[in-house]
Design an enzyme around this catalytic site. Structure first.
Site, mmCIF file in Angstrom:
data_model
loop_
_atom_site.group_PDB
_atom_site.id
_atom_site.type_symbol
_atom_site.label_atom_id
_atom_site.label_comp_id
_atom_site.label_asym_id
_atom_site.label_seq_id
_atom_site.Cartn_x
_atom_site.Cartn_y
_atom_site.Cartn_z
ATOM 1 N N LYS A 94 0.857 -1.192 0.000
ATOM 2 C CA LYS A 94 0.000 0.000 0.000
ATOM 3 C C LYS A 94 0.881 1.225 0.000
ATOM 4 O O LYS A 94 1.801 1.337 0.830
ATOM 5 C CB LYS A 94 -0.874 -0.001 1.277
ATOM 6 C CG LYS A 94 -1.722 1.246 1.427
ATOM 7 C CD LYS A 94 -3.058 1.103 0.728
ATOM 8 C CE LYS A 94 -3.789 2.404 0.486
ATOM 9 N NZ LYS A 94 -3.387 3.092 -0.766
ATOM 10 N N LYS A 118 5.669 3.266 8.267
ATOM 11 C CA LYS A 118 4.522 4.162 8.499
ATOM 12 C C LYS A 118 3.228 3.376 8.610
ATOM 13 O O LYS A 118 2.435 3.561 9.535
ATOM 14 C CB LYS A 118 4.432 5.147 7.325
ATOM 15 C CG LYS A 118 3.355 6.200 7.446
ATOM 16 C CD LYS A 118 3.098 6.904 6.115
ATOM 17 C CE LYS A 118 4.351 7.513 5.519
ATOM 18 N NZ LYS A 118 4.031 8.355 4.331
ATOM 19 N N LYS A 130 5.347 1.746 -3.155
ATOM 20 C CA LYS A 130 5.320 3.101 -3.732
ATOM 21 C C LYS A 130 5.545 2.969 -5.224
ATOM 22 O O LYS A 130 6.201 2.033 -5.666
ATOM 23 C CB LYS A 130 6.437 3.961 -3.127
ATOM 24 C CG LYS A 130 6.181 5.449 -3.212
ATOM 25 C CD LYS A 130 5.367 5.922 -2.054
ATOM 26 C CE LYS A 130 4.945 7.368 -2.181
ATOM 27 N NZ LYS A 130 4.322 7.847 -0.944
ATOM 28 N N ASP A 170 0.239 10.934 -4.420
ATOM 29 C CA ASP A 170 1.427 11.522 -3.788
ATOM 30 C C ASP A 170 1.721 12.773 -4.624
ATOM 31 O O ASP A 170 0.804 13.287 -5.282
ATOM 32 C CB ASP A 170 2.598 10.508 -3.793
ATOM 33 C CG ASP A 170 3.745 10.923 -2.875
ATOM 34 O OD1 ASP A 170 3.631 10.742 -1.656
ATOM 35 O OD2 ASP A 170 4.763 11.470 -3.364
ATOM 36 N N THR A 213 -3.951 13.785 5.435
ATOM 37 C CA THR A 213 -2.518 13.865 5.720
ATOM 38 C C THR A 213 -2.180 15.161 6.458
ATOM 39 O O THR A 213 -1.512 15.148 7.498
ATOM 40 C CB THR A 213 -1.693 13.757 4.423
ATOM 41 O OG1 THR A 213 -2.147 12.629 3.683
ATOM 42 C CG2 THR A 213 -0.218 13.612 4.733
ATOM 43 N N ASN A 244 -1.578 19.325 -1.640
ATOM 44 C CA ASN A 244 -2.585 18.667 -0.805
ATOM 45 C C ASN A 244 -2.240 18.709 0.683
ATOM 46 O O ASN A 244 -3.058 19.099 1.514
ATOM 47 C CB ASN A 244 -2.752 17.211 -1.283
ATOM 48 C CG ASN A 244 -3.621 16.405 -0.351
ATOM 49 O OD1 ASN A 244 -3.144 15.864 0.637
ATOM 50 N ND2 ASN A 244 -4.903 16.348 -0.629
HETATM 51 P P1 NDP Z 1 1.330 17.916 -4.173
HETATM 52 O O1 NDP Z 1 1.756 17.529 -5.540
HETATM 53 O O2 NDP Z 1 -0.097 18.185 -3.892
HETATM 54 O O3 NDP Z 1 2.159 19.190 -3.689
HETATM 55 C C1 NDP Z 1 3.542 19.178 -3.658
HETATM 56 C C2 NDP Z 1 4.048 20.523 -3.206
HETATM 57 O O4 NDP Z 1 5.435 20.444 -2.933
HETATM 58 C C3 NDP Z 1 3.885 21.604 -4.254
HETATM 59 O O5 NDP Z 1 3.734 22.832 -3.618
HETATM 60 C C4 NDP Z 1 5.217 21.516 -5.001
HETATM 61 O O6 NDP Z 1 5.585 22.697 -5.681
HETATM 62 C C5 NDP Z 1 6.169 21.262 -3.860
HETATM 63 N N1 NDP Z 1 7.326 20.500 -4.366
HETATM 64 C C6 NDP Z 1 7.309 19.257 -4.878
HETATM 65 N N2 NDP Z 1 8.529 18.878 -5.265
HETATM 66 C C7 NDP Z 1 9.313 19.926 -4.987
HETATM 67 C C8 NDP Z 1 10.695 20.137 -5.145
HETATM 68 N N3 NDP Z 1 11.504 19.204 -5.679
HETATM 69 N N4 NDP Z 1 11.195 21.335 -4.717
HETATM 70 C C9 NDP Z 1 10.385 22.274 -4.183
HETATM 71 N N5 NDP Z 1 9.064 22.120 -4.009
HETATM 72 C C10 NDP Z 1 8.544 20.968 -4.400
HETATM 73 O O7 NDP Z 1 1.890 16.753 -3.216
HETATM 74 P P2 NDP Z 1 1.442 16.383 -1.727
HETATM 75 O O8 NDP Z 1 1.037 17.591 -0.984
HETATM 76 O O9 NDP Z 1 0.516 15.236 -1.825
HETATM 77 O O10 NDP Z 1 2.812 15.795 -1.134
HETATM 78 C C11 NDP Z 1 3.741 16.608 -0.415
HETATM 79 C C12 NDP Z 1 4.616 15.720 0.444
HETATM 80 O O11 NDP Z 1 3.799 14.982 1.358
HETATM 81 C C13 NDP Z 1 5.431 14.660 -0.299
HETATM 82 O O12 NDP Z 1 6.650 14.460 0.387
HETATM 83 C C14 NDP Z 1 4.576 13.404 -0.170
HETATM 84 O O13 NDP Z 1 5.347 12.224 -0.299
HETATM 85 C C15 NDP Z 1 4.064 13.589 1.257
HETATM 86 N N6 NDP Z 1 2.861 12.841 1.599
HETATM 87 C C16 NDP Z 1 1.703 12.960 0.890
HETATM 88 C C17 NDP Z 1 0.574 12.266 1.268
HETATM 89 C C18 NDP Z 1 -0.727 12.447 0.595
HETATM 90 O O14 NDP Z 1 -1.722 11.898 1.089
HETATM 91 N N7 NDP Z 1 -0.831 13.185 -0.498
HETATM 92 C C19 NDP Z 1 0.605 11.333 2.403
HETATM 93 C C20 NDP Z 1 1.849 11.349 3.151
HETATM 94 C C21 NDP Z 1 2.914 12.069 2.723
HETATM 95 P P3 NDP Z 1 5.551 22.717 -7.301
HETATM 96 O O15 NDP Z 1 4.099 22.660 -7.644
HETATM 97 O O16 NDP Z 1 6.229 23.970 -7.689
HETATM 98 O O17 NDP Z 1 6.294 21.483 -7.767
HETATM 99 O O1 2IT Z 2 3.295 8.893 1.543
HETATM 100 C C1 2IT Z 2 2.129 8.493 1.761
HETATM 101 O O2 2IT Z 2 1.799 7.980 2.818
HETATM 102 C C2 2IT Z 2 1.138 8.679 0.686
HETATM 103 N N1 2IT Z 2 1.463 9.259 -0.339
HETATM 104 C C3 2IT Z 2 -0.249 8.148 0.855
HETATM 105 C C4 2IT Z 2 -0.297 6.657 0.610
HETATM 106 C C5 2IT Z 2 -1.664 6.054 0.557
HETATM 107 O O3 2IT Z 2 -1.707 4.861 0.189
HETATM 108 O O4 2IT Z 2 -2.664 6.695 0.879
#
Ligand code: NDP
Ligand code: 2IT
Length: 453
Positions: A94, A118, A130, A170, A213, A244
């Protein structure tokens, strides 16, 4: 059974480095876990006899495939897709799917490794995985995005299933992309099953998966503060990212009467001295989710500061920091700046955003520090609840899911606290060590019970 002595951290890592050349992110993630888990194994030698950490540091399966699609101009484009099936000892694989040009096998292996720990911490029966692609969603039309998602699923469908491996979103993959991938899976297989989570509410999605999240990361901070009789009321909060996770972290900070000051994307950060309120947050949500614009627009609209050139927000004085963008976005210099400005706590919304030396610096200053594998587990936890609802062909109420998310985050806090005691300290807990050991114990127990396979 006889086995040689527990390896030192250096010995263990030299093997990992040899087996994974050119994979710095994966090596970094294993390095940090091994630093906490090896001393624990020293005290519990049966884990060593069964080589459990060695086995956990190797993905069970890593698939890489070609993704071919056509852009709006008729050009044929080629990307690389991946799915890392890291560990299925406690449940089916997952974990999310990331679309970003920086995606490679090292990044996805680090994420799948972290995901295994996690998911174990959530208390739900989910293994770790992943996937993703080096596809860059920026600047793509709606139809290009759809065709890419379909082409990606044309191969991925062979490797996933509701009881095998359940992907989600993600970076670069949100509700829109999950919808396109789900539609293609259904088309190819003629089966309507809960094979992806983060689906739309009209076709099997769960209430509050979108929010989970970011909300969860703030709940975790709340739990750490409650443990020392403090709260977020009136506290200044610096958030990175504007996707997100960042959006919903900001939202929950506001619900708890904190004051969010910043948001960022890869071009830079905005600093709003008056604080981001719910109305301004709605602007960020529309900007990023619907219009897919740049965060600088916020500064123009509300007269806030914009710091360009990819600047990060850690120079802004704050009580609490929530890194919610990406890996390695907070380094030792940032940590020094934050600590000297009076930082009290960090909760990682992103996966591995903080370098190890930065974590150590903040912990030495007795800053509360919640690692991503604990603090951002709310997303995958609600994904697990989405899977349960899909299996039962029912939808639970929003109130029920809100309650469960809060409960799960508090339980994760307590699991980390159990293994996070610091010698000579009454109050201060090492949540990094606690999360690593608690996750290890659960996965190792299941692996041991299932034999050498
Ligand atoms: P989104 O795509 O919704 O947003 C990502 C954000 O991070 C954007 O603002 C983006 O800016 C910025 N970003 C991404 N890559 C870079 C980079 N290399 N340098 C600078 N800024 C960057 O992703 P999420 O919010 O879903 O994910 C954010 C983090 O949270 C990740 O590490 C992800 O693995 C983690 N995560 C997400 C979960 C989820 O449910 N979505 C669950 C647990 C963890 P830009 O648009 O300019 O690229
Ligand atoms: O990093 C993470 O935990 C996620 N991107 C969410 C994974 C999931 O299966 O909901």
């Amino acid at each position: 059974m006889s086995r040689e002595k527990v390896p030192t951290h250096d010995e263990f890592m030299s093997g990992v480095e040899k087996r994974n050349p050119g994979q710095p992110e994966f090596i970094q993630a294993v390095y940090e876990v091994a630093a906490d888990v090896l001393p624990f194994i020293e005290e519990h030698p049966h884990y060593n006899e069964l080589q459990l950490l060695e086995r956990m540091a190797e993905p069970e399966r890593a698939v890489s495939f070609r993704v071919t699609w056509q852009d709006d101009l008729g050009n044929i484009r080629v990307n690389r897709g991946y799915r890392i099936q890291h560990n299925n000892s406690i449940g089916p694989y997952k974990g999310g799917i990331r679309f970003h040009p920086s995606v490679n096998q090292s990044v996805l292996k680090f994420l799948a490794f972290e995901q295994t720990f996690k998911n174990a911490l959530t208390g739900l029966p989910m293994g770790g995985g992943k996937g993703g692609s080096n596809f860059n969603p920026k600047g793509k039309s709606e139809f290009e995005t759809m065709r890419f998602c379909q082409a990606f699923m044309n191969e991925l469908y062979r490797h996933i299933g509701e009881d095998t491996d359940i992907p989600a979103g993600d970076i670069g993959v949100g509700g829109r992309e999950i919808g396109y991938m789900f539609g293609q899976f259904k088309k190819i297989t003629n089966r309507f099953v809960g094979v992806l989570t983060g689906k739309g509410m009209d076709f099997g999605g769960s209430p509050i998966r979108t929010e989970a999240t970011g909300y969860g990361a703030v709940y975790f901070m709340e739990a750490m503060l409650r443990n020392i009789n403090q709260d977020l009321e009136g506290a200044t909060c610096v958030v990175s990212g504007s996707g997100n996770v960042a959006q919903h972290a900001i939202e929950k900070i506001l619900h708890l009467n904190g004051k969010p000051l910043t948001a960022s994307d890869s071009s830079g950060f905005i600093y709003d001295k008056d604080g981001i309120d719910l109305e301004k947050l709605q602007f960020i949500k529309d900007l990023k989710t619907t219009r897919r614009g740049r965060i600088a627009e916020y500064a123009e609209k509300f007269g806030a500061e914009f710091h360009d050139g990819g600047a990060k927000p850690w120079s802004v004085p704050c009580d609490f920091a929530f890194p919610c963008a990406t890996q390695n976005e907070l380094d030792i210099d940032d940590a020094k700046m934050l600590v000297s400005n009076g930082l009290r706590g960090v909760a990682e919304g992103a996966n591995m955003p903080t370098s190890a030396d930065a974590i150590h610096h903040m912990q030495a200053a007795r800053v509360l520090f919640a690692p991503g594998k604990a603090a951002n587990a709310g997303g995958v936890a609600v994904s697990g609840l989405e899977m349960s609802q899909n299996s039962g062909r029912i939808t639970w109420s929003e109130e029920e899911l809100q309650r469960l998310l809060k409960q799960i985050m508090n339980d994760i806090h307590d699991r980390c606290a159990r293994y996070g005691q610091v010698e000579g300290e009454k109050e201060y807990l090492d949540y990094v060590k606690g999360a690593n050991i608690a996750g290890f114990v659960k996965v190792a127990g299941a692996m041991a019970a299932q034999g050498v396979v």
